[in-house]
Scaffold this active site. Structure first.
Site, PDB file in Angstrom:
ATOM      1  CG  ASN A  95      -2.103  -1.056   0.913  1.00 59.61           C
ATOM      2  OD1 ASN A  95      -2.271  -1.539  -0.213  1.00 59.61           O
ATOM      3  ND2 ASN A  95      -2.853  -1.393   1.949  1.00 59.61           N
ATOM      4  CG  HIS A 175      -6.725   1.793  12.623  1.00 59.21           C
ATOM      5  ND1 HIS A 175      -7.853   1.504  13.380  1.00 59.21           N
ATOM      6  CD2 HIS A 175      -6.902   1.152  11.436  1.00 59.21           C
ATOM      7  CE1 HIS A 175      -8.650   0.724  12.694  1.00 59.21           C
ATOM      8  NE2 HIS A 175      -8.109   0.500  11.505  1.00 59.21           N
TER       9      HIS A 175
HETATM   10  O1  TXD Z   1     -10.170   2.095   9.770  1.00 58.10           O
HETATM   11  C1  TXD Z   1      -9.521   1.991   8.711  1.00 58.10           C
HETATM   12  N1  TXD Z   1      -8.769   3.004   8.263  1.00 58.10           N
HETATM   13  C2  TXD Z   1      -9.580   0.681   7.929  1.00 58.10           C
HETATM   14  C3  TXD Z   1      -9.027   0.813   6.522  1.00 58.10           C
HETATM   15  C4  TXD Z   1     -10.894   0.032   7.973  1.00 58.10           C
HETATM   16  C5  TXD Z   1     -11.159  -0.960   7.062  1.00 58.10           C
HETATM   17  C6  TXD Z   1     -10.343  -1.219   5.839  1.00 58.10           C
HETATM   18  N2  TXD Z   1      -9.155  -0.430   5.782  1.00 58.10           N
HETATM   19  C7  TXD Z   1      -8.332  -0.429   4.554  1.00 58.10           C
HETATM   20  O2  TXD Z   1      -8.939   0.308   3.491  1.00 58.10           O
HETATM   21  C8  TXD Z   1      -8.057  -1.785   3.967  1.00 58.10           C
HETATM   22  O3  TXD Z   1      -7.129  -2.493   4.742  1.00 58.10           O
HETATM   23  C9  TXD Z   1      -7.521  -1.381   2.609  1.00 58.10           C
HETATM   24  O4  TXD Z   1      -6.173  -1.013   2.732  1.00 58.10           O
HETATM   25  C10 TXD Z   1      -8.363  -0.141   2.259  1.00 58.10           C
HETATM   26  C11 TXD Z   1      -9.458  -0.404   1.272  1.00 58.10           C
HETATM   27  O5  TXD Z   1     -10.261  -1.440   1.725  1.00 58.10           O
HETATM   28  P1  TXD Z   1     -11.387  -2.056   0.737  1.00 58.10           P
HETATM   29  O6  TXD Z   1     -12.122  -3.109   1.501  1.00 58.10           O
HETATM   30  O7  TXD Z   1     -12.147  -0.958   0.073  1.00 58.10           O
HETATM   31  O8  TXD Z   1     -10.466  -2.776  -0.358  1.00 58.10           O
HETATM   32  P2  TXD Z   1     -10.887  -3.208  -1.862  1.00 58.10           P
HETATM   33  O9  TXD Z   1     -12.326  -3.568  -1.910  1.00 58.10           O
HETATM   34  O10 TXD Z   1      -9.843  -4.190  -2.306  1.00 58.10           O
HETATM   35  O11 TXD Z   1     -10.711  -1.845  -2.689  1.00 58.10           O
HETATM   36  C12 TXD Z   1      -9.464  -1.283  -2.916  1.00 58.10           C
HETATM   37  C13 TXD Z   1      -9.508  -0.693  -4.315  1.00 58.10           C
HETATM   38  C14 TXD Z   1      -9.640  -1.766  -5.417  1.00 58.10           C
HETATM   39  O12 TXD Z   1     -10.807  -1.531  -6.176  1.00 58.10           O
HETATM   40  C15 TXD Z   1      -8.391  -1.604  -6.245  1.00 58.10           C
HETATM   41  O13 TXD Z   1      -8.575  -1.786  -7.634  1.00 58.10           O
HETATM   42  C16 TXD Z   1      -8.031  -0.162  -5.949  1.00 58.10           C
HETATM   43  O14 TXD Z   1      -8.283  -0.011  -4.561  1.00 58.10           O
HETATM   44  N3  TXD Z   1      -6.623   0.158  -6.221  1.00 58.10           N
HETATM   45  C17 TXD Z   1      -6.237   1.356  -6.693  1.00 58.10           C
HETATM   46  N4  TXD Z   1      -6.954   2.455  -6.972  1.00 58.10           N
HETATM   47  C18 TXD Z   1      -6.244   3.514  -7.420  1.00 58.10           C
HETATM   48  N5  TXD Z   1      -4.884   3.521  -7.599  1.00 58.10           N
HETATM   49  C19 TXD Z   1      -4.166   2.403  -7.340  1.00 58.10           C
HETATM   50  N6  TXD Z   1      -2.825   2.381  -7.534  1.00 58.10           N
HETATM   51  C20 TXD Z   1      -4.844   1.263  -6.860  1.00 58.10           C
HETATM   52  N7  TXD Z   1      -4.437   0.009  -6.486  1.00 58.10           N
HETATM   53  C21 TXD Z   1      -5.550  -0.643  -6.101  1.00 58.10           C
END
Ligand code: TXD
Length: 315
Positions: A95, A175
């Site tokens: 990440n 967190h």
């Molecule tokens: O309290 C908190 N802050 C946490 C955060 C609570 C719950 C989840 N937490 C974190 O949020 C989790 O550990 C992940 O690191 C993020 C996102 O969780 P999510 O469940 O939304 O993950 P998904 O469904 O896999 O979505 C991530 C999206 C996915 O569609 C990828 O294609 C996209 O991110 N992605 C990107 N978008 C833009 N640019 C880049 N480089 C990229 N790489 C992946």
């Protein structure tokens, strides 16, 4: 003039953010994702619920950073979530690379936005985003404390059979497993916790809060929590857009507050239309101070690891 909210990451949390923001009509939504189809498909799907739910906002799905130009608010969930057995810290390597890309895109196209980071490991990612993007620290904040406080309230509510709205509590620090539910600042129907619950039971609920994310990851197997994280991010965005000057636990840049500096950690902040307008310094007892310092130390240690992964963060 409608506000513009760009969501970087259109996955589980990003899609839920888009839906909640639409229903609350907080602003027009741009859903950005490297997986363009996910962004476009979710934007179209939510757009097609407009007539049913009666909201009047525009949604656009894209993989072009130019579409986020001049956003009022940017919420970042781009990244990978945990799999069962992983810690939040295990996500750092992957990440960190992603947030560097996102920071470039935001810096170039929307440097005056209020940016809410959600991607894990949250405290490191929000600090890395601020360093990579160079956006002012009062306009870059992390979402975690609202979620962790909400989880703790929920567990107390179940245990004490009291509505969550009758519970005041706040969870501060990183967190992660060292997060600090501030027990002396927790009131249930206006009463302190020690009159209502045994220490053993309270310790169980604190531990369950710390592991709240892992509990859901275990059930879901694929992916992590997204409804409560999205609701928490929307509360922060709404405080900024509507200039609510709400006091909310968020990962904010400390510059001497709580005797800490040059680190992001969960503290109570006032969010209004200037972003993080003030950091609220609570009066903490010896134990609370110790536990908060331990938690912030853990954040600093992980940030050192991040700097080893990417020396650019040392600048
Ligand atoms: O309290 C908190 N802050 C946490 C955060 C609570 C719950 C989840 N937490 C974190 O949020 C989790 O550990 C992940 O690191 C993020 C996102 O969780 P999510 O469940 O939304 O993950 P998904 O469904 O896999 O979505 C991530 C999206 C996915 O569609 C990828 O294609 C996209 O991110 N992605 C990107 N978008 C833009 N640019 C880049 N480089 C990229 N790489 C992946």
């Amino acid at each position: 003039m409608k506000k513009k909210i760009s969501l970087i990451g259109a996955g589980q949390i990003g899609g839920t953010l888009a839906h909640l923001i639409s229903i609350k009509e907080l602003g027009n939504v741009v859903l950005f994702d490297v997986a363009e189809g996910i962004a476009k498909g979710k934007a179209l799907d939510i757009g097609q619920s407009t007539s049913v739910d009666g909201f009047d906002i525009n949604l656009k799905g894209t993989n072009n950073y130019e579409d986020i130009k001049d956003s009022d608010v940017i919420i970042i969930t781009a990244g990978v979530p945990r799999k069962p057995g992983m810690t939040r810290d295990d996500l750092l390597g992957t990440n960190l690379k992603i947030i560097k890309q996102v920071a470039e895109g935001v810096k170039k196209n929307s440097p005056n936005s209020f940016v809410i980071c959600i991607t894990n490991p949250l405290d490191i990612i929000v600090m890395a985003f601020q360093k990579y993007s160079g956006l002012p620290t009062n306009k870059v904040v992390g979402m975690a404390g609202i979620l962790d406080s909400s989880r703790f309230k929920y567990f107390l509510s179940e245990e004490l059979k009291v509505p969550v709205k009758n519970i005041e509590c706040i969870v501060l620090g990183g967190h992660g497993d060292t997060m600090v539910p501030m027990l002396n600042h927790t009131l249930v129907n206006g009463k302190p916790l020690n009159q209502l619950i045994t220490k053993d039971k309270l310790d169980d609920l604190v531990e369950r809060t710390r592991k709240g994310g892992a509990e859901i990851v275990k059930y879901l197997e694929k992916g992590s929590a997204f409804y409560a994280p999205a609701a928490s991010g929307v509360e922060m965005a709404e405080a900024y857009i509507k200039n609510l000057k709400k006091t909310l636990p968020c990962a904010a840049f400390l510059n001497g507050e709580y005797n800490e500096e040059n680190v992001y950690a969960g503290v109570p902040v006032i969010i209004g239309n200037n972003g993080v307008e003030k950091i609220v310094e609570l009066t903490l007892d010896k134990d609370e101070t110790k536990n908060l310092n331990i938690s912030i130390k853990a954040v600093k240690e992980l940030y050192k690891t991040a700097c080893k992964i990417d020396p650019d963060l040392n600048n």
